[in-house]
Enzyme design. Structure first.
Site, PDB file in Angstrom:
ATOM      1  N   ASP A 239      24.484  30.979  39.975  1.00 43.22           N
ATOM      2  CA  ASP A 239      25.580  31.131  39.037  1.00 43.22           C
ATOM      3  C   ASP A 239      25.395  30.071  37.949  1.00 43.22           C
ATOM      4  OD1 ASP A 239      27.873  32.069  37.808  1.00 43.22           O
ATOM      5  OD2 ASP A 239      29.054  32.115  39.643  1.00 43.22           O
ATOM      6  N   GLU A 450      44.766  36.052  33.829  1.00 47.74           N
ATOM      7  CA  GLU A 450      44.286  36.348  35.180  1.00 47.74           C
ATOM      8  C   GLU A 450      42.782  36.549  35.089  1.00 47.74           C
ATOM      9  OE1 GLU A 450      45.287  39.616  38.613  1.00 47.74           O
ATOM     10  OE2 GLU A 450      45.020  40.386  36.579  1.00 47.74           O
TER      11      GLU A 450
END
Length: 714
Positions: A239, A450
């Site tokens: 990542d 979100e």
């Protein structure tokens, strides 16, 4: 791996210097002109459409597509995504544009388990159930990669490996602790499916540690499990900037050279970030061998060869033209997908579908009524046209019905205008509702509050939610408008569970649209006015509150998801209403007494007895009657989506394998026990709440497995 492409990769890498090899392990890989290797940027996204590279068809967010439970649909979506990706890549490459987000290595799908409704990135996933996640993830990967065993249409990536689902604010330093039961029962299941069944080309490591080891440098995850136990042959990518966390935040190494070496030595081949810029120093210090570097680069070259990036191995997909991008066929399909992704949670007295001729004036109220952000989710492309709920309703009713609009309130602040007073749109909303025959409230969230840390703007929670309530003034706005006494339909736009307790008791209908895609407003209008029936089912549990949920940082699955709790639930996993009734008949299993290793065949007939075409999602659940405390309740183990015209009846056949009856013990072993099992067949879970909400029961069968305990493949 393909033997021909692997041999080509080995030959190519054997001609590189060690410095050239290391340069190819960076996500922005430079050209090696003397070997005719072009520059390549590995970073691209395709969660629900080609993302961040300009125009593309924008499908509903992943969590919405998961509500369809439809494997074929997910495959077809991914096939469209890879077609558009190829069209863009082919055209851009001819123009010399090889920048970020322009390649064919897509860092999707996200198959982490949505274990806690507070996690901001849950809407990127396929929900809370490992089986459903595995089924849909396999379909998406196969659609992206294509069906040519010699050539990849594009390369998919299973992320984030592993045990990763928040909190976002702590992800760079967090140690996710998971026992062996939860590891293999929940967190690793879908990854195994994508590796074994879909042959996913890449796996991305997570930011967090897992039981003390940083995921992107974990011997347990990357060597022992992924490579050795599962036989994974593709490449592993970190990542972004996760390897820097090894020494900066996890403190398992002391220097960046040690971090880079730890990642490579444990099987991480490609670095999204900057740590591998220090590989040369790590090599000079004896921390990493040329053999390890060579092995990594051979994997990377092999996938590039199969993608057709080297002249001696051309791709059959090289001729896909640019005009496939956001073509009418793809856009039309995205609207159909949007319809299939919506879940009807309440429909009191059958108020839906609406009859246009019944209403002279409709009020559309709420911060998401005319919001493009509420259509999209995150990791998105650019649409050439957006249709919000307000616009979709206006387009549908035309001049026949007057449509009034008020924003009502900000999504999460106490006022809309910076210099306005608190509740500066409330009275406008009240006036609008008073003048209408029907009110459609458009509330919820969007990906600006979100989502992923650094992307979402809710600095108070780094993208996560603090609770399950509607943010800001939305709940108060809903209650204020509802008190006027007009019929109220709530459209929820959100990628996660929201506490709708008050709404459930006080509004007439609730439709969960998730994030329905760029043209989602058209799909919403078609659903509201009966051009299509909602058929989706919840891929997550809606809780009444977080009061009885475990701590967000606790990765133990006890009291989480439908598999391990039945407490404090408002709407259960697998639940959803439709406009037509579907009846089951002649349901049977092919054996009541069978051996432990035997599969079980199930058949049933489903008939649409209503006036609307529907997709019936046949759900099969299994429970071991003598289960231990750590074992789950009923588990989804079979799905089939059946399209039924009015009056149409079809037979459905589902086969449960030996693995579908297996349970994972405390030591992480996958075992099929002799004894009694209950099988549930129907359109929902076999729980009392689902029965209460739908007014329907499921068919239950008890079978006996005879013999000795057998170990099944994880």
């Amino acid at each position: 791996m393909n033997k021909v492409t692997l041999a080509l990769a080995k030959k190519l890498v054997s001609q590189m210097t060690v410095e050239e090899k290391m340069s190819q392990m960076l996500f922005k890989s430079p050209a090696i002109e003397r070997l005719n290797i072009p520059a390549y940027n590995w970073w691209n996204e395709a969660l629900h459409g080609v993302a961040r590279a300009g125009v593309a068809t924008v499908f509903p967010q992943a969590i919405g597509m998961a509500a369809s439970f439809d494997k074929k649909m997910l495959h077809d979506v991914a096939d469209i995504v890879s077609t558009e990706g190829r069209g863009k890549f082919n055209a851009l490459s001819k123009k010399g544009d090889k920048g970020i987000y322009k390649g064919l290595t897509y860092w999707a799908p996200n198959i982490n388990i949505f274990r806690d409704p507070r996690w901001g990135r849950g809407h990127e996933t396929f929900g809370e159930d490992p089986y459903l996640t595995g089924e849909l993830g396999v379909a998406y990967v196969e659609g992206l990669q294509g069906d040519d065993p010699e050539h990849l249409k594009s390369a998919a990536c299973a992320k984030h490996f592993a045990v990763h689902s928040g909190p976002e604010a702590l992800r760079h330093e967090f140690n996710a602790k998971a026992n062996l039961h939860d590891m293999y029962d929940t967190y690793l299941y879908a990854f195994k499916r994508l590796v074994s069944d879909a042959k996913v080309e890449a796996v991305m490591g997570a930011y967090n540690r897992v039981n003390g080891e940083p995921a992107c440098g974990s011997k347990t995850l990357l060597k022992d499990i992924l490579r050795d136990a599962w036989g994974f042959e593709g490449h592993v990518v970190s990542d972004c900037w996760a390897i820097m966390d090894f020494h900066e935040n996890h403190h398992v190494t002391s220097t960046v050279e040690e971090s880079a070496a730890m990642a490579v030595n444990n099987g991480c081949d490609l670095n999204c970030g900057s740590a591998f810029l220090y590989l040369n120093k790590a090599y000079e210090q004896g921390l990493v061998s040329e053999e390890a570097i060579t092995q990594a680069v051979e994997r990377l070259m092999e996938v590039r060869i199969r993608l057709g990036m080297l002249e001696e191995y051309p791709s059959p997909y090289d001729n896909i033209p640019y005009d496939v991008v956001e073509c009418k066929k793809h856009v039309d399909y995205s609207i159909e997908v949007s319809k299939k992704s919506m879940v009807l949670l309440k429909n009191k007295d059958g108020i839906l579908p609406l009859k246009k001729e019944k209403y002279k004036t409709i009020a559309v109220i709420g911060p998401n009524a005319n919001s493009r952000d509420a259509l999209l989710g995150n990791y998105i492309g650019t649409s050439s046209k957006y249709i919000t709920p307000l616009e979709g309703i206006q387009d549908y009713v035309g001049e026949d019905v007057k449509v009034l609009y008020s924003e009502g309130c900000h999504l999460y602040k106490d006022k809309v205008e910076a210099l306005g007073e608190e509740k500066d749109r409330f009275q406008e909303a009240v006036i609008t509702a008073e003048q209408a025959d029907l009110v459609i409230m458009c509330l919820g969230l969007d990906a600006t509050i979100e989502g992923e840390q650094g992307d979402a703007g809710n600095e108070y929670a780094s993208g996560d939610k603090l609770g399950l309530g509607l943010p800001g003034l939305q709940e108060e706005l809903l209650e204020t408008v509802a008190k006027i006494g007009k019929p109220v339909i709530l459209l929820l736009s959100a990628g996660s569970a929201i506490d709708l307790t008050w709404a459930n008791d006080n509004v007439n209908a609730i439709l969960d649209t998730f994030y329905p895609g760029a043209r989602g407003g058209k799909a919403i209008a078609d659903i509201l006015f009966g051009e299509a029936s909602p058929s989706g089912k919840l891929p997550i549990t809606f809780y009444s509150s977080t009061d009885k949920l475990p701590d967000f940082e606790d990765y133990n699955m006890t009291n989480r998801t439908y598999r391990y709790t039945s407490d404090n639930i408002l709407y259960p996993f697998g639940y959803g209403l439709k406009y037509s009734e579907v009846k089951y008949s002649n349901t049977c299993v092919d054996c009541v007494e069978c051996n432990v290793e035997d599969s079980v065949k199930i058949s049933t007939s489903v008939k649409n007895t209503g006036e609307y075409a529907v997709d019936e999602i046949v759900q099969v659940y299994v429970k071991y009657n003598d289960k231990k405390e750590i074992d789950p309740n009923y588990q989804l183990k079979g799905i089939e989506v059946v399209n039924l015209l009015p009056g149409e009846e079809k037979n459905v056949y589902i086969e449960l394998s030996m693995r579908d009856f297996a349970l994972v013990d405390e030591e992480g072993k996958c075992l099929v026990n002799p004894g009694k099992y209950t099988i549930s067949v129907g359109g929902q879970q076999p729980d009392a709440l689902s029965e209460k909400l739908t007014g329907k029961k499921v068919d239950l069968f008890t079978i006996t497995k005879n013999g000795s305990i057998m170990e099944a493949e994880l």
